[in-house]
Motif scaffolding. Structure first.
Motif, mmCIF file in Angstrom:
data_model
loop_
_atom_site.group_PDB
_atom_site.id
_atom_site.type_symbol
_atom_site.label_atom_id
_atom_site.label_comp_id
_atom_site.label_asym_id
_atom_site.label_seq_id
_atom_site.Cartn_x
_atom_site.Cartn_y
_atom_site.Cartn_z
ATOM 1 N N THR A 547 7.861 -4.957 -11.978
ATOM 2 C CA THR A 547 7.378 -6.114 -12.071
ATOM 3 C C THR A 547 8.204 -7.028 -12.839
ATOM 4 O O THR A 547 8.101 -8.215 -12.810
ATOM 5 C CB THR A 547 5.890 -6.225 -12.169
ATOM 6 N N ALA A 548 8.696 -6.436 -14.004
ATOM 7 C CA ALA A 548 9.538 -7.119 -14.717
ATOM 8 C C ALA A 548 10.998 -7.211 -14.802
ATOM 9 O O ALA A 548 11.589 -7.800 -15.439
ATOM 10 C CB ALA A 548 9.088 -6.884 -16.368
ATOM 11 N N SER A 549 11.359 -6.654 -13.526
ATOM 12 C CA SER A 549 12.952 -6.254 -13.362
ATOM 13 C C SER A 549 13.345 -6.878 -12.431
ATOM 14 O O SER A 549 14.362 -6.525 -11.917
ATOM 15 C CB SER A 549 13.192 -4.886 -13.505
ATOM 16 N N MET A 550 12.796 -7.764 -11.398
ATOM 17 C CA MET A 550 13.384 -8.546 -10.391
ATOM 18 C C MET A 550 12.549 -9.660 -9.948
ATOM 19 O O MET A 550 11.452 -9.552 -10.389
ATOM 20 C CB MET A 550 13.250 -7.484 -9.248
ATOM 21 N N THR A 551 13.085 -10.469 -9.208
ATOM 22 C CA THR A 551 12.239 -11.492 -8.504
ATOM 23 C C THR A 551 11.198 -11.193 -7.571
ATOM 24 O O THR A 551 11.076 -9.882 -7.268
ATOM 25 C CB THR A 551 13.103 -12.334 -7.630
ATOM 26 N N VAL A 552 10.014 -12.137 -7.580
ATOM 27 C CA VAL A 552 9.147 -11.586 -6.660
ATOM 28 C C VAL A 552 9.276 -11.322 -5.281
ATOM 29 O O VAL A 552 8.844 -10.496 -4.680
ATOM 30 C CB VAL A 552 7.758 -12.609 -6.928
ATOM 31 N N GLU A 553 10.444 -11.941 -4.625
ATOM 32 C CA GLU A 553 10.845 -11.936 -3.351
ATOM 33 C C GLU A 553 11.518 -10.661 -3.167
ATOM 34 O O GLU A 553 11.271 -9.718 -2.226
ATOM 35 C CB GLU A 553 11.791 -13.002 -3.009
ATOM 36 N N ASP A 554 12.329 -10.117 -4.218
ATOM 37 C CA ASP A 554 12.825 -8.614 -4.227
ATOM 38 C C ASP A 554 11.901 -7.566 -4.459
ATOM 39 O O ASP A 554 12.097 -6.617 -3.767
ATOM 40 C CB ASP A 554 13.881 -8.621 -5.090
ATOM 41 N N LEU A 555 10.823 -7.909 -5.250
ATOM 42 C CA LEU A 555 9.785 -7.130 -5.501
ATOM 43 C C LEU A 555 9.339 -6.662 -4.140
ATOM 44 O O LEU A 555 8.887 -5.495 -3.802
ATOM 45 C CB LEU A 555 8.883 -7.195 -6.429
ATOM 46 N N ALA A 556 8.815 -7.782 -3.595
ATOM 47 C CA ALA A 556 7.870 -7.626 -2.086
ATOM 48 C C ALA A 556 8.790 -6.925 -1.194
ATOM 49 O O ALA A 556 8.379 -6.191 -0.307
ATOM 50 C CB ALA A 556 7.553 -9.054 -1.647
ATOM 51 N N SER A 557 10.231 -7.292 -1.216
ATOM 52 C CA SER A 557 11.023 -6.905 -0.013
ATOM 53 C C SER A 557 11.419 -5.236 -0.024
ATOM 54 O O SER A 557 11.358 -4.479 0.733
ATOM 55 C CB SER A 557 12.281 -7.373 -0.245
ATOM 56 N N LYS A 558 11.517 -4.929 -1.394
ATOM 57 C CA LYS A 558 11.556 -3.483 -1.746
ATOM 58 C C LYS A 558 10.493 -2.674 -1.611
ATOM 59 O O LYS A 558 10.827 -1.422 -0.790
ATOM 60 C CB LYS A 558 11.913 -3.224 -3.336
ATOM 61 N N HIS A 559 9.233 -3.017 -2.228
ATOM 62 C CA HIS A 559 8.088 -1.957 -2.259
ATOM 63 C C HIS A 559 7.172 -2.332 -0.893
ATOM 64 O O HIS A 559 6.434 -1.330 -0.703
ATOM 65 C CB HIS A 559 7.263 -2.477 -3.371
ATOM 66 N N LEU A 560 7.166 -3.471 -0.314
ATOM 67 C CA LEU A 560 6.360 -3.883 0.957
ATOM 68 C C LEU A 560 6.953 -4.348 1.952
ATOM 69 O O LEU A 560 6.294 -4.268 3.173
ATOM 70 C CB LEU A 560 5.433 -4.861 0.382
ATOM 71 N N ASN A 561 8.118 -4.216 1.817
ATOM 72 C CA ASN A 561 9.093 -4.700 3.139
ATOM 73 C C ASN A 561 8.690 -5.973 3.812
ATOM 74 O O ASN A 561 8.665 -6.240 5.084
ATOM 75 C CB ASN A 561 9.180 -3.658 4.106
ATOM 76 N N VAL A 562 8.450 -6.881 3.078
ATOM 77 C CA VAL A 562 8.043 -8.231 3.575
ATOM 78 C C VAL A 562 8.994 -9.428 2.920
ATOM 79 O O VAL A 562 9.401 -9.209 1.929
ATOM 80 C CB VAL A 562 6.497 -8.614 3.221
ATOM 81 N N ASP A 563 8.715 -10.435 3.771
ATOM 82 C CA ASP A 563 9.444 -11.826 3.216
ATOM 83 C C ASP A 563 8.335 -12.768 2.666
ATOM 84 O O ASP A 563 7.815 -13.433 3.380
ATOM 85 C CB ASP A 563 10.332 -12.243 4.212
ATOM 86 N N LEU A 564 8.341 -13.034 1.340
ATOM 87 C CA LEU A 564 7.392 -13.954 0.729
ATOM 88 C C LEU A 564 7.516 -15.370 1.151
ATOM 89 O O LEU A 564 6.708 -16.204 0.764
ATOM 90 C CB LEU A 564 7.248 -13.861 -0.770
ATOM 91 N N THR A 565 8.726 -15.769 1.664
ATOM 92 C CA THR A 565 9.127 -17.209 1.952
ATOM 93 C C THR A 565 8.510 -17.539 3.448
ATOM 94 O O THR A 565 8.443 -18.780 3.786
ATOM 95 C CB THR A 565 10.492 -17.440 1.712
ATOM 96 N N LYS A 566 8.038 -16.512 4.089
ATOM 97 C CA LYS A 566 7.478 -16.831 5.280
ATOM 98 C C LYS A 566 6.056 -16.788 5.214
ATOM 99 O O LYS A 566 5.290 -16.005 4.370
ATOM 100 C CB LYS A 566 8.091 -15.590 6.309
ATOM 101 N N LYS A 567 5.265 -17.338 6.359
ATOM 102 C CA LYS A 567 3.955 -17.407 6.319
ATOM 103 C C LYS A 567 3.192 -15.842 6.641
ATOM 104 O O LYS A 567 2.092 -15.987 6.253
ATOM 105 C CB LYS A 567 3.502 -18.534 7.366
ATOM 106 N N ASP A 568 3.880 -15.186 7.345
ATOM 107 C CA ASP A 568 3.335 -13.869 8.036
ATOM 108 C C ASP A 568 2.410 -13.108 6.822
ATOM 109 O O ASP A 568 1.362 -12.720 6.969
ATOM 110 C CB ASP A 568 4.440 -13.229 8.659
ATOM 111 N N PHE A 569 3.270 -12.940 5.695
ATOM 112 C CA PHE A 569 2.570 -12.014 4.662
ATOM 113 C C PHE A 569 1.328 -12.775 4.157
ATOM 114 O O PHE A 569 0.153 -12.146 3.955
ATOM 115 C CB PHE A 569 3.611 -11.876 3.464
ATOM 116 N N TRP A 570 1.276 -13.995 3.935
ATOM 117 C CA TRP A 570 0.407 -14.847 3.387
ATOM 118 C C TRP A 570 -0.852 -14.841 4.348
ATOM 119 O O TRP A 570 -2.043 -14.586 3.894
ATOM 120 C CB TRP A 570 0.578 -16.247 3.013
#
Length: 590
Positions: A547-570
């Protein structure tokens, strides 16, 4: 098991605000800071730069240790004048750290590509490469090191001092409140608990008293808020930053597209929550909910108070199926006096978790009075403590996660407890009460936090032009609340800008949207945990450690395989709450 309700601070530094051990520790930190600052010349070799980076990280840990201790002292007793004086020293040391980093960042920015690659390829820096790159890029968007140093030093008796004035003023507030035929003088924190009472008449009286109390202090708090914002805006202007969200987004390592996707998805789903609010109003026997009703419990038979000891046992029990490591950690933290929960006068309002990096421990502050909301708060703060525990052996820079992901572990822990309680409810009435509590928590993130975000965004834009009066601040606040709550409430809180500490915090700008991000992000993680079962435990720890070593977008992509800039995840995260709304509506459809 009997769990202490008063925390143990003596194992950190013995003697409270008069601790000789603490005074010596702070003095030694001053010496080390001076030595490091003096050792950094106008030019450095890569070897020297590497050593400076290690040294300043260790001093970061020392200042965090001391600052956490002072925050605990001032929270447990707002009248502790000696602790309040220590706050000034903590700000001074934090500024020295900031200035040393400014010099180091300047060196990092001057490195050519080959030199940079040489530096970050060194094994001793492998754990903080992301953090150094982040600081290198941010330094290029700031003023010169000398100008940034001057701004930081001026902030001690300017910017930060206004925040201290606010804290001191709130700490001395004694608010008269009639209870059981007697008039009592309550602290702001104690009055807040009355606003969450299950008795609507108590809530109504508390709301009236609260508005009057904050209105009485409004002129002072308008000054603190205006001057805090003025300092921040002037610094932004000098740096050439026109967007007030630039810094908070950078601090939270997230894109504007992510923030926009989150808020727009929430707004699209609000009508479903309006239906819930209308039904809750019917159950309370009122036409529309008042502000004090939104998060109040339903008057349900069998929904009784829960003791602190039982709350601790309950949390440990329900953490166990999800994560034995989390449950074991929680039991130890509760047993060893990491929590300040006693309901007594003189404490500051609210709750928090702070970490002591050198001790590799945390301390949790709250005022526990037996409500389910208090149980949720305790679980929430224990989640924060577990997050720190998972990072305790990493490099100091790699422990400095942003506020938005800081809410991940806490909300995840809170959600575990909320879901478990609903499933194990002994009666339909208790289940209804717990469901309502769970949904109302989401309203805090979707509406209350949204109102704060709308207010603060508009306030800063208006503050670019002039100082705002109490009446203008009240109007901005009420308009933001009406928009965020869809004009669904019978009453609002125009003085909320004065009563909410987060607007007056100098350490972090826009102390609002990261809460909503963390809530929904944690729900996405929770959904994955439900699907994976016990096997998710190690994956969860790995996510927290990143959590302190990457952007939140990269964190979500790496561990959850999702794109936070899209509405789907939310939307998928919000859908978990909509299931609860549907169940609530079905149970109350009579």
């Amino acid at each position: 098991m009997k769990y202490p309700e008063v925390w143990d601070l003596d194992s950190i530094f013995k003697g409270g605000s008069h601790s000789e051990e603490f005074a010596h520790f702070v003095k030694e930190t001053d010496r080390l800071l001076g030595e490091l600052a003096d050792s950094i010349g106008e030019e450095v070799t890569l070897d020297q730069l590497e050593q400076h980076i290690h040294s300043v990280q260790q001093l970061m840990q020392r200042t965090r240790q001391a600052s956490a201790f002072v925050s605990c002292l001032t929270a447990q007793n707002v009248k502790d004048k000696e602790a309040t004086l220590w706050q000034g020293k903590m700000t001074e040391q934090a500024t020295k750290i900031q200035n040393i980093w400014g010099t180091i960042e300047d060196f990092l920015g001057e490195l050519d590509a080959n030199q940079w690659e040489n530096l970050v390829s060194r094994p001793s820096l492998s754990g903080v490469t992301f953090n150094l790159e982040e600081r290198r890029l941010q330094a290029k968007e700031k003023l010169s090191p000398n100008e940034e140093k001057l701004a930081a030093e001026l902030a001690i008796d300017g910017y930060h001092a206004w925040g201290n004035v606010y804290n001191s003023a709130v700490g001395r507030m004694q608010i008269p409140f009639e209870e059981n035929g007697q008039e009592k003088l309550l602290s702001a924190g104690q009055l807040q608990n009355r606003l969450n009472s299950s008795d609507r008449s108590v809530r109504e009286r508390a709301e009236i008293v609260s508005e009057k109390a904050w209105e009485k202090e409004a002129d002072l708090f308008a000054s603190t808020l205006n001057h805090l914002a003025g300092f921040r805006l002037n610094l932004y202007h000098a740096r050439g930053w026109g967007d007030v969200l630039k810094e908070p987004l950078a601090i939270n390592r997230m894109k504007k597209e992510t923030l926009d996707a989150m808020w727009s998805t929430i707004t699209e789903n609000k009508p479903k929550f309006y239906e819930f609010m209308t039904r809750k109003a019917q159950l309370l026997g009122v036409e529309k909910l008042a502000m004090h009703d939104v998060h109040a419990p339903l008057p349900v038979e069998g929904d009784t108070s829960i003791s602190y000891e039982d709350a601790c046992d309950l949390i440990i029990k329900h953490f166990q199926p999800f994560s034995p490591k989390l449950a074991s950690f929680t039991e130890g933290a509760l047993r060893d006096g990491w929590v300040e929960a006693e309901d007594r006068a003189g404490k500051r309002p609210g709750g928090f978790c702070t970490s002591f990096p050198l001790s590799k421990q945390s301390r949790i502050f709250m005022t526990y009075d037996g409500t389910m909301a208090n149980v949720a708060t305790l679980a929430h703060e224990l989640g924060h403590a577990y997050h720190g525990h998972c990072l305790k052996d990493m490099d100091p820079l790699a422990q400095r996660y942003a506020m938005n992901v800081a809410e991940t572990a806490s909300t995840f822990a809170e959600t575990i407890i909320a879901d478990a309680l609903v499933k194990e409810a002994p009666t339909e009435e208790v289940k209804l009460s717990l469901l309502e509590n769970k949904i109302s928590r989401s309203l805090a993130f979707f509406m209350n936090i949204h109102a704060r975000f709308l207010f603060e965004t508009r306030f800063y834009e208006a503050r670019k032009e002039k100082l705002l009066s109490v009446e203008e601040l009240n109007s901005l606040m009420e308009d933001a609340q009406k928009e965020a709550y869809g004009n669904q409430l019978a009453t609002y809180s125009p003085t909320f800008w004065a009563s909410k500490l987060h607007f007056h915090i100098t350490g972090v700008p826009f102390y609002n949207f990261p809460y909503t991000f963390g809530f929904l992000f944690s729900l996405g993680i929770y959904k994955k945990a439900l699907e994976a079962g016990r096997s998710f435990e190690d994956d969860y720890i790995a996510l927290l450690q990143d959590t302190a070593s990457m952007t939140v977008e990269d964190l979500a992509s790496k561990h959850l395989n999702v794109d936070l800039t899209k509405k789907d995840f939310w939307q998928e995260a919000i859908d978990l709450i909509l299931v609860d709304v549907d169940e609530f509506m079905e149970l109350t459809n009579s």
